[in-house]
Design an enzyme around this catalytic site. Sequence first.
Site, mmCIF file in Angstrom:
data_model
loop_
_atom_site.group_PDB
_atom_site.id
_atom_site.type_symbol
_atom_site.label_atom_id
_atom_site.label_comp_id
_atom_site.label_asym_id
_atom_site.label_seq_id
_atom_site.Cartn_x
_atom_site.Cartn_y
_atom_site.Cartn_z
ATOM 1 N N ASP A 1 59.362 -82.881 -5.392
ATOM 2 C CA ASP A 1 58.406 -83.965 -5.111
ATOM 3 C C ASP A 1 57.932 -83.919 -3.655
ATOM 4 O O ASP A 1 57.697 -82.847 -3.129
ATOM 5 C CB ASP A 1 59.012 -85.312 -5.500
ATOM 6 C CG ASP A 1 60.229 -85.701 -4.681
ATOM 7 O OD1 ASP A 1 60.873 -84.812 -4.090
ATOM 8 O OD2 ASP A 1 60.564 -86.906 -4.631
ATOM 9 N N GLU B 1 65.385 -79.451 -6.058
ATOM 10 C CA GLU B 1 65.493 -80.652 -6.890
ATOM 11 C C GLU B 1 65.846 -80.389 -8.345
ATOM 12 O O GLU B 1 66.522 -81.208 -8.982
ATOM 13 C CB GLU B 1 64.174 -81.441 -6.811
ATOM 14 C CG GLU B 1 63.956 -82.171 -5.494
ATOM 15 C CD GLU B 1 63.421 -81.272 -4.391
ATOM 16 O OE1 GLU B 1 63.306 -81.741 -3.250
ATOM 17 O OE2 GLU B 1 63.129 -80.085 -4.673
ATOM 18 N N GLY C 1 66.498 -86.400 1.372
ATOM 19 C CA GLY C 1 66.581 -87.849 1.310
ATOM 20 C C GLY C 1 68.019 -88.303 1.183
ATOM 21 O O GLY C 1 68.938 -87.494 1.026
ATOM 22 N N GLY D 1 63.199 -84.481 1.317
ATOM 23 C CA GLY D 1 62.522 -85.471 2.130
ATOM 24 C C GLY D 1 62.068 -84.940 3.476
ATOM 25 O O GLY D 1 61.057 -85.393 4.025
#
Length: 356
Positions: A150, A142, A71, A119
Site C-alpha cells: 500500500d 506486505e 508502520g 510506511g
Amino acid sequence: MSEEQKQEQEIIFEIRGQMGVITLNRPKALNALTHEMAVALDAQLVEWADDPAVQAVLVKGAGEKAFCAGGDIVRLYNEGKSGGDYPYQFYRDEYVCNARVKHFPKPYIAFLDGIVMGGGVGVSVHGSHRIATEKTLFAMPETGIGLFPDVGGTYFLPRCPGEVGMYLGLTGDRLKAADTVYAEITTGFVASENLQALENALVSMEFSGNSFVQVNQLIKAYEEDPGEAPLQVLQAQIDAHFSKGSVEDILTSLEAAGDAWAMRVAASLKSKSPTALKLAFRQLREGAKAEFDECMQMEWRMVNRVIKGTEFYEGTRAVLIDRDQSPKWNPATLEDVHEADIDAYFAPLEVGELDI
C-alpha cells in the site's frame, strides 16, 4: 527547543535556512511510523506548502539503522483484533499524508539512509528527490503478513521498469541501493558519509528562480555511481515470468523454468497469503491505468476490507507476535481464492470514501 525536548518527540520539525527539516525520531523502533507521526507530518506539510520562508523540505531518520522500517504494525494488530477503530484512523490519515507528499509543491528530499519499508516508503518515494546510500535496504513485504503493498504502491510499483514492480509487490524481495536507482524508486545515490555535507549545503542554499532545478544541481554534485544493479541483470527473466495473466500463471512459469532463481522466487510466493497475492496482482494491474489519487482511494477501499478480514492478523501473528513464521492462511491455496472474493475488496464503500 532544547536537545532534551527534541529527543522526546517522535517527529521533529525545524526550519533551517530556507529548508524545512523533518526527523523521524524513533530510532529504537527503527523510526516506525505511528498514527500521531503521520498526522503531524501532514499538518506540517500543509503549513510549509504556503510558507514563503520554506523553499524545500528534507526528511530523514534518526539513528544509524533506518530511515523508517514501516508502520506501527503491532499496535494495528492489537487494536484491530479488539475491534477498535484505530486501524481505520491510521490508514486514512497515513494515505492522506502520502498524497500530501506526492502533491507537495516544493522540492521534497528524502535521505533513505538505512531500512525503508512500508510506511517509510509512503513518506519518501512520492517526493521529488529520493536519495539512496550504501545503507539503503528497501522492501514492500506486505504480502507476507496478509496485506498488500500500500502507501501508494498501487501507483509507483507498476511504473518501475517492465514487470519489476509486480515482482517486488508479490515477493517483497529486498533491494539495495543500486537496484532502487535502477527501479526508479530512488533518484540518485550519495555515500552515507556525505549526507551531512549535502544537508549543510541544502540548508545554506539561497533559493532564487526554480527551486527544483537548484536542488537538482546541488544534489548532482554529491551523487556517485551506485554500481551494478542485480535487477537489471534479471530484468528479462522478471519480465518473462511476471507478465503473465494471473498469480497461478506466474508460479507455473517459474516452476517450468526450473533454474535456481526461479525456484527460489516460486518458493517465496508459496509462503505468502494466497489472498494477498491475488489482491496485490489485481491492485498493480489496475494501478498501472490509474492516476495517483485514484490509486490511494483504491487502497483505502482495499484496506477497509483487510481490517475486517483475518489474513492480516494471522500474518502479523506469525511474523511479529508469536514469530513462529508459520501462518495458517485461509483460504490456504490460490485455487480457493475466487475472483468474486477479490472483487469485493475493490467495491465502493457504503460510507467514508477517502477524501484527498
